[in-house]
Design a protein around this motif. Sequence first.
Motif, short mmCIF file in Angstrom:
data_model
loop_
_atom_site.label_atom_id
_atom_site.label_comp_id
_atom_site.label_asym_id
_atom_site.label_seq_id
_atom_site.Cartn_x
_atom_site.Cartn_y
_atom_site.Cartn_z
N TYR A 14 53.62 39.06 39.86
CA TYR A 14 53.05 38.56 41.11
C TYR A 14 51.52 38.51 41.02
N LYS A 18 49.35 35.14 41.18
CA LYS A 18 48.41 35.01 42.30
C LYS A 18 46.99 34.75 41.81
N LEU A 159 59.20 39.59 48.14
CA LEU A 159 58.53 39.51 46.85
C LEU A 159 59.49 39.92 45.73
N TYR A 163 61.07 37.39 42.61
CA TYR A 163 60.89 37.60 41.18
C TYR A 163 62.12 38.18 40.48
#
Length: 182
Positions: A14, A18, A159, A163
Amino acid sequence: MFGAGTTPDILTRYFCEKNGLLYPYNYTYPTVREIVQGIYAGKINRAVLAEPYLSMVLQKDSTFTIIADLNSPDGNTTGFPQTAILYHPSIDALRESIDCELAASAQFANEYPDETIRILEQKEIFPAGVLTPGSIQRCNIRYLTTREIEDDIREFLQLIYQYEPRAIGGQLPEESFFKENR
């Protein structure tokens, strides 16, 4: 990195996404202990480590630095809720008392890290010399009720689902998961 599909792995992916970072993930070392040994042996120069392993490495070799806090990927958030306390319905009458004790315990750990470390070592929860006041601070220990952080929990579960859906059973929890007797 160790543990494909684990929370550190998910947070690393993540964070990299990002921040537009393309980095080949290496899961050669299956445990965090082996990663630490690889660091000490000079075979690893960058790794994802959780506490208390991070503090162990920093204590042994001060040339290592923290380059990112995966719990706060934008540097501004207070982190993701990653630990839950579950109540059995039979002790629901004690919920308020337990909540107060847990909140006080979290506050104590933050205000008195040296004393917290002494207690954790005395009770043999951690070996002597592993924890530091910095490790206590980096753990960002807070106690909040589901009511206070329900949106944060939902965001974190989303989240994880994004993933690694298998990490939460392949589906997001139903609304009843968040039900809290009030």
